[in-house]
Design an enzyme around this catalytic site. Structure first.
Site, PDB file in Angstrom:
ATOM      1  CD  GLU A   1       8.659   3.152  26.513  1.00 20.84           C
ATOM      2  OE1 GLU A   1       9.013   4.277  26.872  1.00 20.84           O
ATOM      3  OE2 GLU A   1       8.225   2.310  27.326  1.00 20.84           O
TER       4      GLU A   1
ATOM      5  NE  ARG B   1       5.651   3.165  22.574  1.00 17.84           N
ATOM      6  CZ  ARG B   1       5.468   3.248  23.896  1.00 17.84           C
ATOM      7  NH1 ARG B   1       4.622   2.444  24.506  1.00 17.84           N
ATOM      8  NH2 ARG B   1       6.132   4.129  24.605  1.00 17.84           N
TER       9      ARG B   1
ATOM     10  CD  GLN C   1       0.458   3.756  35.051  1.00 13.86           C
ATOM     11  OE1 GLN C   1       1.180   4.521  35.692  1.00 13.86           O
ATOM     12  NE2 GLN C   1       0.476   3.711  33.729  1.00 13.86           N
TER      13      GLN C   1
ATOM     14  CG  ASP D   1       4.376   1.131  27.949  1.00 16.51           C
ATOM     15  OD1 ASP D   1       4.930   2.134  27.488  1.00 16.51           O
ATOM     16  OD2 ASP D   1       3.940   1.065  29.113  1.00 16.51           O
TER      17      ASP D   1
ATOM     18  CG  HIS E   1       3.930   9.369  24.585  1.00 18.46           C
ATOM     19  ND1 HIS E   1       4.756   8.519  23.874  1.00 18.46           N
ATOM     20  CD2 HIS E   1       3.714   8.764  25.776  1.00 18.46           C
ATOM     21  CE1 HIS E   1       5.013   7.455  24.610  1.00 18.46           C
ATOM     22  NE2 HIS E   1       4.395   7.573  25.765  1.00 18.46           N
TER      23      HIS E   1
END
Ligand code: GLC
Length: 654
Positions: free
Chosen positions: A326, A282, A252, A284, A395
């Protein structure tokens, strides 16, 4: 605000717009742009003003907004206008969300379309689909490593399936929430591939370094996010012969937002998904958007400016669309993602209430509400037109991010108390019924986070295994008690798929090498629909949980005091086992609901006379809105049975 420099610049920009865009009917676009442009220009200049290409970049920014506005479907433009008029729409108590994986809750998008009636059956009317954009085969951090922001990954289905699902949801008045992964791309994204091939334009999209000099400077102050699986914050890329910043997993790559082209690309992606019919996006990992040597590279001022700029731009093109932040960070930092020094939210309208979530788990483990009450007391007030997502499980893992000062204030020692909680939830505390798993253990700091499904953490798994009906009962009550809190606290309760039917930990991830080293997969199962069917069979665990949660949602919907207008008062009642707060109606504040929760295994008493002095229960008669019954009383004391909650209201005599 009208300000001459930006206004004349705006006129120039508009006259240079592509003629194809100018031909469109842009009336609403122009009024919104006029209203926000000074702010957009100011933020853009603070962030990028030192660059030579500021003027063409700001031209590109306006073009991006205009193009996406032109492409915005008429029905969505219409819904923007309706929401503009009814701007508090999302603060209503009518909303209840559920987060799910399309390939966990169902097999894929077409299968999810078949199961869409589960949501109205339970009462859920906001669905958050976990990331579905194209990502690498094998490890992809659960879809949070995106290779193409505009494609649905084939394992979920096709874009047409998402369109169909969006239509089915809209027909049932269910909001659609989609994830946009802002902070990084996968190393298989086209930009990363071009960077790897030596294209300097795309190397500037990331933080790429020839040697360790700068990375080493960053590392001095940057914490590790996945210390076990991805230690450090940089990865050596063999093909490029350079170091890349990779705060999360090595695949990432962190995007470089000090490059305005990155900002504009990502704005374009946000607006693209807004135009696909997402009601809520959302965003992230927003705490990580700006990197600065010498800092922890989280919650930087510029990260907030970027979010404000995204909000201002999105308001111009798609004002009906909301943002969820988030940001799972310290309580005093989370609140800033609504914005600061303002009346109304100006960054994200919604944020995860990670503080409340972790505090609730503390209350379950300690069987008292000392830290919960203290932590909620310290939670700063939100801005107006801002709301929480109140959740129990999602999650991700549970991080024990309470404020050390709060822990000390209730006379625990921070390190020892956290260690107790970790032991309690991960199997190192004998008396605990919880079946959680450690996640992200850091040898250097001693930190550990916790994985596990709600039911397993609440003791249902061990109770079922022991075939102990008393313990099963306690676990069910605990699960309901926790739901009773997120439904009443103020904000949108966000359920996690599977929790309403008591889904236990799933250990099959251990067989998949791409998942085995990440215990979060224990609570990301494929839904067992045969088991879920038992929600229709009285007496089963599934039935007991499902019917109770369904009822909570139905009752919540009717209680105006549960809408979120910062209308909550915390009450210290002198009994550490009880968590007590009141909610009052915004329009009619004397209409109140007293929320009482007993986290202990023994019945607790609450003196209603003391509460009465604060103006409650004027008629001397109390009813629990959830059960519809009068709770047990002993003299003037309300008796709260073990692990029970009440939503108490005055009963007006006939
Ligand atoms: C967010 C996601 C988490 C992911 C991380 C990196 O925190 O919730 O699952 O690992 O971002 O994308």
């Amino acid at each position: 605000m009208y300000e001459q420099v930006s206004h004349s610049l705006l006129n120039d920009i508009l006259s240079e717009l592509d003629p194809e865009i100018q031909d469109e009917e842009l009336r609403y676009f122009y009024t919104r742009l006029g209203a926000n442009f000074y702010h957009i220009y100011s933020l853009f200049t603070i962030l990028y003003g030192k660059r030579d290409d500021l003027r063409p970049q700001i031209q590109a920014l306006v073009e991006t907004m205009a193009r996406q506005y032109v492409q915005r479907p008429a029905s969505l433009r219409q819904s923007d206008l309706v929401r503009e008029k009814n701007h508090n729409w999302f603060l209503s108590q009518e909303w209840v969300g559920m987060a799910l994986y399309a390939d966990g809750f169902a097999r894929d998008l077409p299968d999810l379309i078949q199961r869409v009636n589960y949501f109205p059956e339970l009462g859920v009317n906001m669905v958050h689909l976990m990331p579905m954009m194209q990502c690498p085969e094998g490890a992809s951090d659960g879809g949070y490593a995106v290779s193409d922001f505009r494609q649905i990954d084939s394992r979920f289905g096709r874009m047409e399936d998402l369109q169909e699902l969006a239509g089915q949801l809209r027909k049932r008045d269910i909001l659609l929430t989609l994830d946009v992964v802002l902070n990084h791309t996968s190393d298989e994204h086209q930009w990363a591939k071009q960077a790897r091939a030596g294209d300097s334009r795309y190397q500037e999209y990331y933080y790429i370094f020839d040697n360790r000099e700068v990375p080493d400077m960053f590392e001095v102050s940057m914490p590790e996010i996945f210390p076990e699986n991805a230690p450090g914050n940089f990865t050596w890329d063999e093909a490029m012969g350079k170091w890349v910043m990779t705060v999360f997993n090595s695949y990432q790559w962190d995007l470089n937002y000090s490059n305005p082209s990155v900002f504009i690309e990502m704005l374009d992606i946000i607006l693209y998904w807004a135009n696909q019919g997402a009601d809520i996006l959302r965003l992230d990992a927003v705490a990580f958007l700006w990197k600065k040597i010498g800092s922890i590279c989280q919650n930087e001022r510029e990260a907030h400016l970027l979010l404000q700029l995204l909000k201002d731009c999105c308001q111009v093109t798609a004002p009906g669309v909301l943002f969820i932040a988030e940001a799972i960070v310290a309580p005093v930092e989370i609140i800033k993602y609504f914005g600061e020094d303002a009346i109304n939210a100006k960054e994200c309208e919604i944020a995860y209430n990670a503080t409340f979530m972790a505090l609730l788990w503390d209350a379950v483990a300690t069987r008292n509400a000392r830290l919960l009450t203290q932590g909620v007391k310290s939670l700063p007030d939100k801005l107006d037109r801002a709301t929480w997502l109140n959740y129990l499980r999602c999650h991700d893992d549970i991080g024990l991010g309470f404020d050390d000062n709060d822990i000390r204030a209730v006379e625990y020692e921070p390190h020892a108390h956290r260690q107790f909680l970790i032991d309690y939830y991960t199997g190192n505390y004998e008396a605990s019924p919880a079946r959680g798993l450690p996640f992200g253990h850091n040898d250097k700091t001693g930190d550990t986070r916790i994985s596990g499904s709600l039911a397993s953490l609440a003791g249902l798994e061990s109770a079922l295994e022991a075939e102990d009906s008393v313990r099963i009962d306690v676990a069910i009550k605990t699960i309901l008690l926790l739901h009773g809190m997120i439904m009443a606290f103020g904000g949108i309760p966000l359920l996690y798929y599977g929790d309403a039917v008591g889904t236990l930990n799933d250990r099959t991830y251990l067989d998949d090498p791409a998942k085995a080293n990440d215990s979060r997969w224990a609570h990301r199962p494929r839904m067992d629909w045969e088991k879920a069917e038992l929600r229709n069979t009285p007496g089963t665990v599934e039935y007991r949980l499902f019917t109770a949660i369904k009822k909570m949602i139905a009752v919540r919907r009717e209680v105006a005091a549960f809408a979120d207008f910062n209308n909550r008062e915390l009450l210290d009642v002198g009994n550490p086992h009880l968590f007590v707060f009141s909610r009052f109606e915004y329009v009619q504040p004397t209409n109140r609901v007293l929320v009482v929760a007993n986290f202990d295994g023994a019945p607790q008493h609450l003196n209603l006379k003391d509460i009465g002095r604060r103006g409650y229960f004027r008629y001397g008669s109390v009813r629990d809105l959830y059960s519809g019954e009068r709770p047990a009383m002993f003299k003037e004391e309300l008796v709260v049975p073990p692990y029970q909650f009440y939503w108490l209201t005055d009963e007006v005599p006939l």
